[in-house]
Design an enzyme around this catalytic site. Structure first.
Site, PDB file in Angstrom:
ATOM      1  N   HIS A  60      45.344  42.570  34.644  1.00 33.75           N
ATOM      2  CA  HIS A  60      43.894  42.589  34.437  1.00 33.75           C
ATOM      3  C   HIS A  60      43.410  44.017  34.298  1.00 33.75           C
ATOM      4  O   HIS A  60      43.886  44.933  34.965  1.00 33.75           O
ATOM      5  CB  HIS A  60      43.160  41.824  35.539  1.00 33.75           C
ATOM      6  CG  HIS A  60      43.076  42.498  36.883  1.00 33.75           C
ATOM      7  ND1 HIS A  60      42.066  43.362  37.209  1.00 33.75           N
ATOM      8  CD2 HIS A  60      43.861  42.418  37.985  1.00 33.75           C
ATOM      9  CE1 HIS A  60      42.227  43.778  38.466  1.00 33.75           C
ATOM     10  NE2 HIS A  60      43.312  43.227  38.954  1.00 33.75           N
ATOM     11  N   ASP A  98      43.822  49.448  40.938  1.00 36.84           N
ATOM     12  CA  ASP A  98      43.726  47.983  40.852  1.00 36.84           C
ATOM     13  C   ASP A  98      42.820  47.685  39.664  1.00 36.84           C
ATOM     14  O   ASP A  98      41.603  47.739  39.796  1.00 36.84           O
ATOM     15  CB  ASP A  98      43.161  47.437  42.161  1.00 36.84           C
ATOM     16  CG  ASP A  98      42.900  45.939  42.113  1.00 36.84           C
ATOM     17  OD1 ASP A  98      43.296  45.291  41.132  1.00 36.84           O
ATOM     18  OD2 ASP A  98      42.276  45.429  43.059  1.00 36.84           O
ATOM     19  N   GLU A 111      39.221  39.410  36.359  1.00 38.51           N
ATOM     20  CA  GLU A 111      40.106  38.983  37.442  1.00 38.51           C
ATOM     21  C   GLU A 111      39.389  39.096  38.774  1.00 38.51           C
ATOM     22  O   GLU A 111      39.497  38.228  39.634  1.00 38.51           O
ATOM     23  CB  GLU A 111      41.394  39.820  37.448  1.00 38.51           C
ATOM     24  CG  GLU A 111      42.494  39.272  38.350  1.00 38.51           C
ATOM     25  CD  GLU A 111      42.490  39.836  39.778  1.00 38.51           C
ATOM     26  OE1 GLU A 111      43.329  39.409  40.581  1.00 38.51           O
ATOM     27  OE2 GLU A 111      41.633  40.686  40.095  1.00 38.51           O
ATOM     28  N   GLU A 112      38.640  40.168  38.935  1.00 32.62           N
ATOM     29  CA  GLU A 112      37.980  40.439  40.217  1.00 32.62           C
ATOM     30  C   GLU A 112      36.879  39.430  40.527  1.00 32.62           C
ATOM     31  O   GLU A 112      36.373  39.376  41.640  1.00 32.62           O
ATOM     32  CB  GLU A 112      37.403  41.865  40.227  1.00 32.62           C
ATOM     33  CG  GLU A 112      38.438  42.982  40.032  1.00 32.62           C
ATOM     34  CD  GLU A 112      39.361  43.170  41.235  1.00 32.62           C
ATOM     35  OE1 GLU A 112      39.194  42.461  42.233  1.00 32.62           O
ATOM     36  OE2 GLU A 112      40.269  44.028  41.137  1.00 32.62           O
ATOM     37  N   ASP A 169      50.221  43.268  38.952  1.00 32.78           N
ATOM     38  CA  ASP A 169      48.997  43.645  39.666  1.00 32.78           C
ATOM     39  C   ASP A 169      49.397  44.493  40.875  1.00 32.78           C
ATOM     40  O   ASP A 169      50.576  44.585  41.215  1.00 32.78           O
ATOM     41  CB  ASP A 169      48.267  42.371  40.124  1.00 32.78           C
ATOM     42  CG  ASP A 169      46.774  42.599  40.357  1.00 32.78           C
ATOM     43  OD1 ASP A 169      46.340  43.759  40.507  1.00 32.78           O
ATOM     44  OD2 ASP A 169      46.043  41.593  40.400  1.00 32.78           O
ATOM     45  N   HIS A 214      40.547  48.719  46.591  1.00 32.44           N
ATOM     46  CA  HIS A 214      39.088  48.594  46.451  1.00 32.44           C
ATOM     47  C   HIS A 214      38.329  49.754  47.100  1.00 32.44           C
ATOM     48  O   HIS A 214      37.232  49.585  47.622  1.00 32.44           O
ATOM     49  CB  HIS A 214      38.571  47.233  46.954  1.00 32.44           C
ATOM     50  CG  HIS A 214      38.909  46.110  46.021  1.00 32.44           C
ATOM     51  ND1 HIS A 214      38.309  44.876  46.081  1.00 32.44           N
ATOM     52  CD2 HIS A 214      39.784  46.036  44.981  1.00 32.44           C
ATOM     53  CE1 HIS A 214      38.814  44.099  45.120  1.00 32.44           C
ATOM     54  NE2 HIS A 214      39.711  44.779  44.459  1.00 32.44           N
TER      55      HIS A 214
END
Lengths: 351, 344, 337
Positions: C60, C162, C192-193, C215, C301
């Protein structure tokens, strides 16, 4: 012990944690293949027993019971060889302290779920439930040997044999939903002597406990006209309102509500009444936590039904049910299947 | 008035039959094809064979209750269907089951409650529906387990051009969709009145799978929190300020090209509009946009105060402007095609 | 690959607004594949044609961010989250919009920092009032962290590792992919998130025989980390399970075998939180056996996500070898009974 009880005992004691259903799938295949015209497995491991109907214009009926069980997976090997683990599916951590477990490592290991013992904990700590992160599995082997045998990702189940209790009740792990698989067997056995127009796809589904995943793909692949899930429901017990449970031994629960096609619910009730099979009405005001949830919204919509076996202590290693309910559920499904023809199916989309 | 009839019809999630037949009657003279599916969605088709194929959706269901048990006294035990705020339930009139048996939601009178009890919201477990019967036997003659319970309230015009009534979420969207389906466009249009949105967007994905459109427009009613005690930053939408365009919610983020399509159309036609200023909750677009290879979608909502209660409030200018905007967008697609260039 | 990673990491591309990152990736990959195209969801497909097994590999390309919901009369902006955004991490952040507008995040006066929630934060873009702010930013505009990627030795620190780390691995593997019969769909997915949304529709379209996701994953090697075995620098991680997928045992086995045979450093991963694109791929249509190659990543994140370049190399090698070898689907399903 009759054949259904033996079958249920055998499959309940086998390992088959979500995503790793192969061991139990083999036993299910062996126990049920004689009652099907064809057995196949799909890409995610759903086990499909096909039984052909009679006649030209045959509706397709999916009967789904999930064969996976909740369990654990190794997440880390600690110093001294203690094993950390995570649940697969929904587990109440309070029910697993002190349980004996089996670890499917390079060889099968026997261990115990431990936590800091009471003597070294404060009063305050003792009034708090153990959390999963505080627990570990002890296999009583030196670290080096543990590291050689165990890998992160290895499957763990609670070690438990099926126990026969009073009357026709039994207790054990994975009754949710191996009892449903046993219902499929009873149904296929009954169908062997009944005339049925519909083609039947009795499916032992995978990965229900992690989000009805197997039923999602199985339904898409089979493209049924009707889908009925067979699962367990909460049995009666003190402290829980009567209307939220079903009584053990009083017959299958038949669910009604938005997740269920109204005509299918009515038809199951009609069949139960016609053949004098006791049943209990269950309401579900929201999508159920069963394969019926996935079936209903597959492709362009599949009419879904749900038949449930009353069971106490769900998601523990002492799940308890009455075999009489399993047999009644199987008979109900068989008579239901036998009554389905194309006209019935066509009536399901005209509301 | 169609909107009034729709609002007053009973149709809790899973039991949308009354609303469906109302819409069927309303639209049968306009449709080239009128069908239903097994979950209960109603499909109204026009312009078959034309291009592109656009799906329009609004959900028929409303939040409500379901009968789950009886007390010996004949009172009914209930559970919520959809996201109800249990604090609004007490002391409301309702109807139960297919025969619309009237009842009220009762609770212990305040005189009988201890001071600390009075501060607590009444949970659904402490509420009962009273049909006025004396026993379980009598109750069972009138209603049964699994019966759906809907609020009973009639539509009234109040204040300046506002409408007060139940279930504008999403009967107002249904009315918009019905009005749009009465107009003609050089497009293949499928209007889908969906079911079970309030219990998890259950109908819309199935409908989108069946229709397989190239784009979808969803008509909704959305929270307007432009009320006393709420700061402007938390208003979400304001009534009277025009249709609300969704940028993002929990289920869906709108492609920029679809937002641009709506904004340009509104500006060209001089229709007031606002953005929905909240990123939570979901709509049918969440499912529709995720069906097949992905279906570009757009959500246009009528701002609605006190949503999910028996007395919800919308502004009729917003309602009319939503219809205008919807028609304008379809006209724009008719003239300029769908706005997703550079994609395969 | 360091340069590639830096470029990808610093490019703007929050969920739902991936056009710019898709453009950058397209440039980096188009010379190495037979076909490149975008779909309506914004997914970018790079296809290497073949007659063998059809494999889809998803990485992603979207990143987390904040979306503007309100502009007050003094020109301060309120926002909501795109994906998993912690208010504590956002405090004091510098963020940037698609049009280059930058701002800094401040908070309302609070008596207790524990009560910090996103709606107590605001974004200051230096505007004097609402009118001036509205010239730069509209409601619905999305900002992401503004952060340059830096290298601390062989470890990269930056935003959006990410999953730009996964994108870099997939691009590199496609560049180095030798002769293969397999038909490979490298898909750089969107959203994706927000719930694996781009992967769901793209895998429906591709309908592959087998699915892989690349990922990042969490690690358990930092001070007082929760029990998890994955460590930075110990190789590519082969996923066993997360909340979205239980990887097909046979696919996991195939990946493990390749790593063993080619002496590629690897570790197994059981992730107890979060999901990845394989979660959507494996439930597509009748089901698609799927696996995941993960890149261990610390501080996921946050704007200081850290990956190890050796792990990245291991992931490239594992992926490329897997895609090059013949994949016999009859060894995957039906599973031998």
């Amino acid at each position: 012990m009759d054949s259904i009880e033996r079958f249920l005992k055998e499959i309940c004691e086998a390992p088959g944690v979500s995503g790793y259903e192969q061991p139990v799938a083999q036993l299910i295949k062996a126990g049920m293949r004689d009652y099907a015209d064809e057995v196949r497995e799909d890409r995610l491991g759903n086990l499909i027993f096909f039984k052909k109907g009679t006649g030209e214009n045959r509706p397709r009926i999916l009967l789904a019971a999930h064969m996976d069980e909740i369990g654990f997976m190794i997440t880390k090997i600690e110093e001294n060889g203690f094993l950390r683990f995570a649940p697969v599916g929904g587990i109440d951590p309070r029910t697993i302290v002190g349980q004996e477990v089996l670890i499917y490592a390079k060889e099968r290991l026997h261990g115990v779920i431990g936590a800091k013992p009471p003597h070294v904990t404060s009063d305050e700590e003792r009034n708090k439930a153990y959390e999963l992160e505080e627990m570990f599995i002890d296999v009583a082997l030196p670290e080096e040997r543990v590291r050689k045998l165990v890998s992160v990702g290895d499957i763990v189940i609670i070690k438990r044999e099926v126990i026969k209790l009073a009357g026709s009740t039994v207790s054990g792990k994975a009754m949710d939903d191996r009892a449903g698989v046993a219902v499929l067997l009873v149904c296929l056995q009954e169908l062997a002597r009944l005339q049925h127009c519909a083609d039947v796809y009795a499916v032992a589904t995978v990965q229900e406990e992690v989000g009805v995943r197997g039923a999602t793909t199985a339904t898409y692949g089979i493209v049924p006209d009707i889908g009925v899930a067979v699962d367990v429901t909460h049995g009666d017990m003190p402290g829980v309102p009567e209307h939220e449970t079903c009584r053990l031994g009083k017959g299958p629960g038949i669910t009604i509500g938005p997740n269920i096609h109204p005509t299918l619910g009515e038809e199951l009730i009609r069949v139960a009444k016609e053949y004098n099979i006791p049943y209990q009405l269950e309401t579900a005001a929201r999508p159920t936590g069963t394969d019926a949830r996935a079936i209903q919204v597959s492709r362009g919509g599949i009419p879904a039904g749900l038949v449930s076996i009353p069971l106490r202590y769900m998601h523990t290693s002492v799940e308890l049910l009455d075999l009489a309910d399993v047999k009644m559920s199987g008979r109900l499904l068989a008579y239901f299947v036998a009554a389905v023809d194309m006209a019935f199916v066509e009536g399901l989309s005209c509301c | 008035m169609l909107l009034k009839k729709l609002s007053e019809a009973y149709g809790v999630s899973g039991d949308e039959g009354n609303v469906r037949s109302l819409l069927r009657t309303e639209l049968q003279d306009y449709a080239e094809e009128l069908t239903t599916d097994s979950i209960g969605n109603l499909y109204v088709k026009k312009g078959l064979g034309k291009k592109p194929r656009v799906m329009l959706a609004a959900h028929m269901d409303e939040v409500g209750l379901m009968v789950v048990g009886f007390e010996k006294s004949g009172l009914l035990r209930v559970t919520a269907v959809g996201g109800l705020d249990h604090r609004v339930l007490v002391s409301k009139p309702v109807v139960v089951g297919n025969n619309h048996v009237p009842g009220v939601i009762g609770a212990k009178a305040i005189h009988l409650q201890k001071p600390q009890e009075r501060k607590k919201p009444l949970e659904i477990d402490n509420l009962y529906i009273d049909l006025g019967v004396q026993s379980q036997e009598e109750a069972e003659k009138l209603v049964k387990i699994g019966d759906y319970v809907a609020f009973r309230s009639s539509v009234n015009e109040i204040g300046e051009n506002c409408l007060l009534g139940k279930a504008f979420d999403d009967r107002a969207g249904c009315a918009v969709l019905a009005e749009v389906m009465k107009a003609d466009f050089d497009l293949e249009l499928t209007g889908v009145f969906t079911v079970q949105e309030e219990v998890g967007l259950r109908g819309a994905g199935v409908a989108a799978f069946n229709v397989h459109p190239e784009a979808a427009l969803v008509f909704e009613a959305t929270s307007a929190a432009d009320v006393a005690g709420t700061k402007e930053a938390g208003h979400v939408t304001q009534i009277g300020q025009g249709p609300a365009i969704t940028i993002m919610d929990s289920s869906f983020i709108t492609p920029q090209y679809m937002i641009d399509l709506a904004v340009k159309t509104a500006e060209k036609l001089g229709i007031p509009y606002q953005f929905r200023r909240l990123t939570t909750a979901g709509t049918d677009a969440g499912q529709i946009s995720q069906t097949h290879e992905g279906i570009p979608s757009l959500v246009i909502s009528i701002p609605c105060r006190y949503i999910h209660s028996p007395a919800t409030l919308i502004n009729l200018d917003d309602y009319q402007n939503t219809i205008r905007l919807a028609k304008g967008i379809l006209k724009a697609i008719e003239e300029g095609g769908l706005p997703c260039e550079g994609t395969a | 690959m360091k340069e590639l990673l830096k470029k990808l990491s610093e490019t703007y591309g929050p969920s739902g607004r991936e056009d710019e990152i898709a453009r950058v990736i397209r440039e980096e990959i188009q010379d190495y594949v037979d076909e490149v195209f975008l779909d309506k969801m914004g997914n970018l497909f790079a296809v290497k044609k073949g007659t063998g097994t059809k494999v889809m590999v998803a990485a992603h390309m979207d990143e987390i961010g904040v979306i503007i919901t309100y502009i007050d009369k003094n020109g301060f902006l309120r926002f909501s989250n795109i994906g998993g955004v912690s208010p504590f991490i956002m405090l004091g952040q510098r963020v940037v919009f698609a049009n280059g507008t930058v701002g800094t995040i401040g908070m309302e006066k609070l008596d207790d920092i524990k009560k910090l929630t996103l709606d107590k934060l605001y974004l200051d873009i230096g505007a004097k009032d609402r009118e001036e702010a509205a010239k730069l930013v509209k409601i619905g505009d999305i900002a992401v962290s503004q952060r340059q990627l830096v290298f601390a030795g062989d470890r990269a620190i930056g935003k959006a590792m990410d999953n730009r780390a996964g994108c870099a691995v997939l691009i590199q593997a496609m560049r180095e992919l030798g002769d293969t019969n397999n038909e490979v769909y490298a898909v750089f997915t969107t959203q994706e998130e927000l719930g694996l949304r781009g992967a769901r529709t793209s895998s429906y379209r591709v309908n592959p025989d087998l699915g892989l996701a690349v990922d990042v994953t969490l690690v358990g090697d930092t001070p007082e980390a929760p029990p998890m075995s994955v460590e930075l620098g110990k190789g590519a991680a082969i996923k066993v399970k997360d909340n979205s997928v239980i990887c097909h045992p046979k696919v996991k086995e195939m990946l493990t075998k390749i790593a063993e045979e080619h002496q590629i450093p690897y570790q197994f991963e059981v992730l107890t939180a979060g999901g990845t694109d394989a979660g959507a791929i494996h439930l597509t249509r009748e089901g698609i056996p799927s696996g995941v190659i993960s890149i261990p990543c610390r501080y996921v994140h946050t704007p200081g996500e850290m990956v190890d370049m050796d792990d990245m190399e291991s992931a490239v090698k594992l992926l490329k070898t897997f895609l090059t070898q013949p994949i016999e689907m009859d060894k995957i399903y039906p599973c031998a009974l």
